[in-house]
Design an enzyme around this catalytic site. Structure first.
Site, PDB file in Angstrom:
ATOM      1  N   CYS A 114      29.140  32.988  42.892  1.00 13.66           N
ATOM      2  CA  CYS A 114      29.026  33.284  41.462  1.00 13.66           C
ATOM      3  C   CYS A 114      27.958  32.426  40.798  1.00 13.66           C
ATOM      4  O   CYS A 114      27.067  32.932  40.128  1.00 13.66           O
ATOM      5  CB  CYS A 114      30.384  33.078  40.787  1.00 13.66           C
ATOM      6  SG  CYS A 114      30.303  33.268  39.011  1.00 13.66           S
TER       7      CYS A 114
ATOM      8  N   CYS B 245      26.822  36.081  39.960  1.00 16.73           N
ATOM      9  CA  CYS B 245      26.968  36.412  38.538  1.00 16.73           C
ATOM     10  C   CYS B 245      25.997  35.674  37.618  1.00 16.73           C
ATOM     11  O   CYS B 245      25.339  36.296  36.775  1.00 16.73           O
ATOM     12  CB  CYS B 245      28.373  36.068  38.053  1.00 16.73           C
ATOM     13  SG  CYS B 245      29.668  36.126  39.290  1.00 16.73           S
TER      14      CYS B 245
ATOM     15  N   LYS C  96      22.134  36.122  38.212  1.00 19.27           N
ATOM     16  CA  LYS C  96      21.871  37.543  37.954  1.00 19.27           C
ATOM     17  C   LYS C  96      21.822  37.816  36.452  1.00 19.27           C
ATOM     18  O   LYS C  96      20.921  38.491  35.971  1.00 19.27           O
ATOM     19  CB  LYS C  96      22.975  38.385  38.600  1.00 19.27           C
ATOM     20  CG  LYS C  96      22.910  39.838  38.205  1.00 19.27           C
ATOM     21  CD  LYS C  96      24.209  40.537  38.443  1.00 19.27           C
ATOM     22  CE  LYS C  96      25.239  40.190  37.387  1.00 19.27           C
ATOM     23  NZ  LYS C  96      26.557  40.751  37.726  1.00 19.27           N
TER      24      LYS C  96
ATOM     25  N   TYR D  81      27.441  48.127  42.063  1.00 17.28           N
ATOM     26  CA  TYR D  81      26.944  47.484  40.847  1.00 17.28           C
ATOM     27  C   TYR D  81      25.797  46.524  41.122  1.00 17.28           C
ATOM     28  O   TYR D  81      24.883  46.391  40.297  1.00 17.28           O
ATOM     29  CB  TYR D  81      28.096  46.835  40.061  1.00 17.28           C
ATOM     30  CG  TYR D  81      28.591  45.506  40.583  1.00 17.28           C
ATOM     31  CD1 TYR D  81      28.098  44.309  40.091  1.00 17.28           C
ATOM     32  CD2 TYR D  81      29.573  45.449  41.568  1.00 17.28           C
ATOM     33  CE1 TYR D  81      28.566  43.092  40.554  1.00 17.28           C
ATOM     34  CE2 TYR D  81      30.042  44.241  42.047  1.00 17.28           C
ATOM     35  CZ  TYR D  81      29.537  43.060  41.544  1.00 17.28           C
ATOM     36  OH  TYR D  81      29.995  41.857  42.008  1.00 17.28           O
TER      37      TYR D  81
ATOM     38  N   GLU E  53      22.337  46.923  39.181  1.00 17.67           N
ATOM     39  CA  GLU E  53      21.891  45.835  38.302  1.00 17.67           C
ATOM     40  C   GLU E  53      20.494  45.352  38.699  1.00 17.67           C
ATOM     41  O   GLU E  53      19.625  45.138  37.843  1.00 17.67           O
ATOM     42  CB  GLU E  53      22.882  44.668  38.365  1.00 17.67           C
ATOM     43  CG  GLU E  53      24.208  44.996  37.687  1.00 17.67           C
ATOM     44  CD  GLU E  53      25.275  43.934  37.874  1.00 17.67           C
ATOM     45  OE1 GLU E  53      26.247  43.929  37.099  1.00 17.67           O
ATOM     46  OE2 GLU E  53      25.176  43.107  38.807  1.00 17.67           O
TER      47      GLU E  53
ATOM     48  N   GLY F  76      27.070  46.536  50.130  1.00 18.94           N
ATOM     49  CA  GLY F  76      28.422  46.005  50.213  1.00 18.94           C
ATOM     50  C   GLY F  76      28.423  44.589  50.767  1.00 18.94           C
ATOM     51  O   GLY F  76      27.407  44.084  51.246  1.00 18.94           O
TER      52      GLY F  76
ATOM     53  N   HIS G  51      32.776  47.626  10.261  1.00 23.90           N
ATOM     54  CA  HIS G  51      31.628  48.456   9.920  1.00 23.90           C
ATOM     55  C   HIS G  51      30.456  47.617   9.435  1.00 23.90           C
ATOM     56  O   HIS G  51      30.681  46.640   8.720  1.00 23.90           O
ATOM     57  CB  HIS G  51      32.058  49.433   8.808  1.00 23.90           C
ATOM     58  CG  HIS G  51      30.999  50.402   8.442  1.00 23.90           C
ATOM     59  ND1 HIS G  51      30.635  51.436   9.273  1.00 23.90           N
ATOM     60  CD2 HIS G  51      30.197  50.468   7.345  1.00 23.90           C
ATOM     61  CE1 HIS G  51      29.664  52.128   8.695  1.00 23.90           C
ATOM     62  NE2 HIS G  51      29.376  51.559   7.526  1.00 23.90           N
TER      63      HIS G  51
ATOM     64  N   GLU H  66      33.163  50.471  16.317  1.00 23.11           N
ATOM     65  CA  GLU H  66      34.104  51.139  15.402  1.00 23.11           C
ATOM     66  C   GLU H  66      34.460  52.542  15.891  1.00 23.11           C
ATOM     67  O   GLU H  66      35.500  53.082  15.541  1.00 23.11           O
ATOM     68  CB  GLU H  66      33.581  51.145  13.961  1.00 23.11           C
ATOM     69  CG  GLU H  66      32.369  52.001  13.699  1.00 23.11           C
ATOM     70  CD  GLU H  66      31.863  51.836  12.252  1.00 23.11           C
ATOM     71  OE1 GLU H  66      32.634  52.116  11.335  1.00 23.11           O
ATOM     72  OE2 GLU H  66      30.701  51.422  12.063  1.00 23.11           O
TER      73      GLU H  66
HETATM   74  P1  FAD Z   1      32.496  32.395  46.891  1.00 23.72           P
HETATM   75  O1  FAD Z   1      32.191  32.182  45.473  1.00 23.72           O
HETATM   76  O2  FAD Z   1      31.594  33.267  47.676  1.00 23.72           O
HETATM   77  O3  FAD Z   1      32.570  30.964  47.554  1.00 23.72           O
HETATM   78  C1  FAD Z   1      32.721  30.768  48.920  1.00 23.72           C
HETATM   79  C2  FAD Z   1      32.059  29.464  49.279  1.00 23.72           C
HETATM   80  O4  FAD Z   1      32.490  29.067  50.561  1.00 23.72           O
HETATM   81  C3  FAD Z   1      30.543  29.539  49.355  1.00 23.72           C
HETATM   82  O5  FAD Z   1      29.979  28.552  48.532  1.00 23.72           O
HETATM   83  C4  FAD Z   1      30.218  29.299  50.816  1.00 23.72           C
HETATM   84  O6  FAD Z   1      29.012  28.590  51.015  1.00 23.72           O
HETATM   85  C5  FAD Z   1      31.412  28.485  51.252  1.00 23.72           C
HETATM   86  N1  FAD Z   1      31.747  28.552  52.683  1.00 23.72           N
HETATM   87  C6  FAD Z   1      31.850  29.667  53.443  1.00 23.72           C
HETATM   88  N2  FAD Z   1      32.285  29.351  54.686  1.00 23.72           N
HETATM   89  C7  FAD Z   1      32.451  28.015  54.686  1.00 23.72           C
HETATM   90  C8  FAD Z   1      32.906  27.104  55.681  1.00 23.72           C
HETATM   91  N3  FAD Z   1      33.293  27.514  56.889  1.00 23.72           N
HETATM   92  N4  FAD Z   1      32.943  25.797  55.374  1.00 23.72           N
HETATM   93  C9  FAD Z   1      32.564  25.347  54.143  1.00 23.72           C
HETATM   94  N5  FAD Z   1      32.144  26.175  53.172  1.00 23.72           N
HETATM   95  C10 FAD Z   1      32.105  27.491  53.432  1.00 23.72           C
HETATM   96  N6  FAD Z   1      31.620  38.810  40.045  1.00 23.72           N
HETATM   97  C11 FAD Z   1      31.920  38.957  38.728  1.00 23.72           C
HETATM   98  O7  FAD Z   1      33.072  38.785  38.359  1.00 23.72           O
HETATM   99  N7  FAD Z   1      30.953  39.306  37.828  1.00 23.72           N
HETATM  100  C12 FAD Z   1      29.660  39.491  38.176  1.00 23.72           C
HETATM  101  O8  FAD Z   1      28.817  39.793  37.340  1.00 23.72           O
HETATM  102  C13 FAD Z   1      29.318  39.322  39.542  1.00 23.72           C
HETATM  103  N8  FAD Z   1      28.036  39.461  39.952  1.00 23.72           N
HETATM  104  C14 FAD Z   1      27.720  39.256  41.262  1.00 23.72           C
HETATM  105  C15 FAD Z   1      26.391  39.393  41.649  1.00 23.72           C
HETATM  106  C16 FAD Z   1      26.032  39.205  42.955  1.00 23.72           C
HETATM  107  C17 FAD Z   1      24.581  39.359  43.354  1.00 23.72           C
HETATM  108  C18 FAD Z   1      27.021  38.850  43.920  1.00 23.72           C
HETATM  109  C19 FAD Z   1      26.639  38.648  45.354  1.00 23.72           C
HETATM  110  C20 FAD Z   1      28.345  38.702  43.549  1.00 23.72           C
HETATM  111  C21 FAD Z   1      28.714  38.901  42.212  1.00 23.72           C
HETATM  112  N9  FAD Z   1      30.031  38.784  41.788  1.00 23.72           N
HETATM  113  C22 FAD Z   1      30.344  38.970  40.466  1.00 23.72           C
HETATM  114  C23 FAD Z   1      31.123  38.498  42.746  1.00 23.72           C
HETATM  115  C24 FAD Z   1      31.527  37.025  42.711  1.00 23.72           C
HETATM  116  O9  FAD Z   1      30.393  36.213  42.916  1.00 23.72           O
HETATM  117  C25 FAD Z   1      32.579  36.768  43.784  1.00 23.72           C
HETATM  118  O10 FAD Z   1      33.643  37.664  43.615  1.00 23.72           O
HETATM  119  C26 FAD Z   1      33.124  35.349  43.715  1.00 23.72           C
HETATM  120  O11 FAD Z   1      32.098  34.409  43.840  1.00 23.72           O
HETATM  121  C27 FAD Z   1      34.178  35.139  44.818  1.00 23.72           C
HETATM  122  O12 FAD Z   1      34.612  33.814  44.832  1.00 23.72           O
HETATM  123  P2  FAD Z   1      35.191  33.167  46.163  1.00 23.72           P
HETATM  124  O13 FAD Z   1      35.731  31.840  45.779  1.00 23.72           O
HETATM  125  O14 FAD Z   1      36.074  34.114  46.845  1.00 23.72           O
HETATM  126  O15 FAD Z   1      33.929  32.996  47.125  1.00 23.72           O
END
Ligand code: FAD
Length: 462
Positions: free
Chosen positions: A43, A48, A51, A180, A184, A265, A439, A444
């Site tokens: 994020c 997010c 972006k 999305y 975007e 995806g 308004h 509205e």
């Molecule tokens: P993440 O935020 O992905 O965090 C996982 C972390 O784990 C990463 O930092 C990674 O480096 C770390 N990691 C992985 N494996 C290991 C390991 N073995 N050891 C140590 N560290 C590790 N969501 C919204 O709600 N609104 C938006 O506008 C939006 N826009 C997006 C735009 C893009 C381009 C993308 C790709 C995603 C977007 N999302 C958005 C989705 C959102 O970013 C994710 O849903 C969210 O970040 C998920 O959080 P998480 O904690 O599951 O994983």
């Protein structure tokens, strides 16, 4: 005295992981959190936040154009990609610092390393080779962009990760995907002056969204000059002799572009995580299988956020983390609520949505009422912009509850947040009708659509 090194070990410093670690540590638990790249996760670092900054950057040329209708003369404008990247990187670094500080202040131990499971209560810290133990483990490793490894030439393409760090803006780009992120980025690149084509194998972009939003956005994007090729996909990508890339498509022949971005995806990031060693079950997509409380099949191991492939959104990952804390550390069993999630697509124009699409509601209920308004927003009158706004409410005729609300137009995301509250509260159409309009606003319309545009009874439009 616990026999484990930690009460809680969190793998992954993204939205879900940081919230779990920070809250548990602030409750006095002994917590460590490992991150292999940068704290803040997808994020903050490459999702997010950057972006949305790009979205803002890409909107200025329209603002400059619109200004003329309001009497302004804007001088010659130029855009500097490297300046934008530098400013964005500074802001992301600031946010990353805040995430670290939050963890630090709460007393969580920060581990800057990849971490992998080596047993049900054991984690290997890759950087040091040390194995530590924890009573509970949260897996919050998120997901990664699908690289489409079967596509010849996929290694020549970029994903959203690289889009945030391109050395220069390409002259032209082909973006594959209809979700999305694809939509975007198509708007971002187009807004920054890149000749942009979107290619999607489905019949219409943004499947699962309301059909009026999908069609309305498609038309608006094409009117801006974005080329959209539906019912088509890339068959191969190769280097062109003249530089750039040559793309073979299924139905539109060969396309010559400077860059190809795959937005097809996101896959759960579970490869090499040691899930087999710990006995943690995954599904056919590699996502960790969890129950209603984010518990995996192994006692003491939990998973949340994108890696569980429930709803891939930041607020959802954070909410799942908070439910985990309530359940495990506050003696208040709470399972995440995935119903009626308000969300936005930061396309241009934006989509803001909550609840069921018209098609979904028509299948679910015997009779629905559809309230629909399409109009030119006030700002577009003097600016002369041809853009239309669409607002839609879907009402279950039996109990008058509003079961879906959809907006295409400026600030639709901001409005969706507030509509989310009304739908969550179970508001009826009569509650909307009773609400005084603000308004003059576009919003509205949401409280002044008094008669249904049409009804759908047993699947038939009447
Ligand atoms: P993440 O935020 O992905 O965090 C996982 C972390 O784990 C990463 O930092 C990674 O480096 C770390 N990691 C992985 N494996 C290991 C390991 N073995 N050891 C140590 N560290 C590790 N969501 C919204 O709600 N609104 C938006 O506008 C939006 N826009 C997006 C735009 C893009 C381009 C993308 C790709 C995603 C977007 N999302 C958005 C989705 C959102 O970013 C994710 O849903 C969210 O970040 C998920 O959080 P998480 O904690 O599951 O994983």
């Amino acid at each position: 005295m616990s026999s484990f090194d930690y009460d809680l070990f969190v793998i992954g410093g993204g939205s879900g992981g940081v919230r779990s670690a920070r809250l548990a540590a602030s409750l006095g638990k002994k917590v460590a959190i490992a991150e292999e790249y940068r704290f803040g996760g997808t994020c903050v670092i490459r999702g997010c936040v950057p972006k949305k900054l790009f979205v803002y950057a890409s909107q200025f040329h329209e603002h400059f154009e619109d200004a003329a209708g309001y009497g302004w003369t804007v001088g010659e404008s130029t855009f500097d990609w490297t300046k934008l990247i530098a400013a964005k990187d500074l802001e992301i670094a600031r946010l990353e610092g805040l995430y670290r500080k939050g963890l630090d202040n709460a007393g969580a131990e920060i581990v800057e390393s990849r971490a992998e499971l080596v047993g049900p209560n054991s984690v290997l810290i890759r950087k040091t080779g040390k194995v530590v133990t924890a009573e509970k483990i949260v897996i919050a490793v998120g997901g990664g962009a699908n690289p489409h490894a079967a596509l010849p030439g996929h290694e020549l393409c970029i994903t959203s990760n690289e889009a945030f760090h391109l050395e220069k803006l390409p002259r032209s780009i082909l973006i594959a995907g209809g979700g999305y992120i694809a939509v975007e980025f198509a708007n971002i690149f187009h807004g920054l002056g890149v000749e942009t084509t979107l290619i999607y194998r489905g019949a219409e972009i943004l499947s699962r969204f309301d059909h009026d939003m999908r069609r309305g956005l498609h038309e608006a994007m094409e009117a801006k000059g974005i080329r959209i090729l539906c019912h088509d996909h890339i068959q191969s990508v190769a280097k062109a002799t003249s530089g750039g890339l040559e793309v073979e498509t299924m139905n539109n022949g060969q396309l010559a572009v400077e860059q190809v971005m795959l937005a097809l995806g996101r896959d759960p990031y579970t490869k090499g995580l040691g899930l087999e060693a710990a006995g943690v079950a995954t599904n056919e997509r590699g996502a960790i299988v969890v129950d209603a409380y984010s518990r995996t099949n192994v006692a003491g191991i939990f998973a949340l956020g994108d890696v569980t492939d429930r709803v891939q959104l930041t607020p959802v990952a954070i909410h799942e983390a908070m439910c985990f804390i309530e359940t495990e550390y506050r003696n208040n069993p709470t399972s995440p609520d995935h119903e009626l999630i308000a969300t936005a697509v930061f396309s241009q124009p934006e989509i803001g949505t909550v609840g069921m699409s018209e098609d979904e509601a028509a299948k679910r209920f015997d009779e629905i009422e559809v309230y629909r308004a399409q109009f030119r927003p006030m700002k577009a009158t003097l600016s002369g912009r041809a853009e239309k706004m669409i607002m839609k409410l879907i009402v279950n005729a039996a109990d008058r509850k509003v079961v879906g609300a959809h907006i295409l137009g400026h600030d639709a995301g901001e409005m969706a947040q507030l509509l989310g509250i009304t739908l969550k509260a179970g508001c009826t159409k009569d509650d909307f009708d009773r609400t005084m309009a603000v308004h003059p606003t576009a919003a509205e319309e949401l409280v002044t659509m008094y008669s249904p545009s049409y009804r759908i009874k047993n699947g038939e439009r009447i």
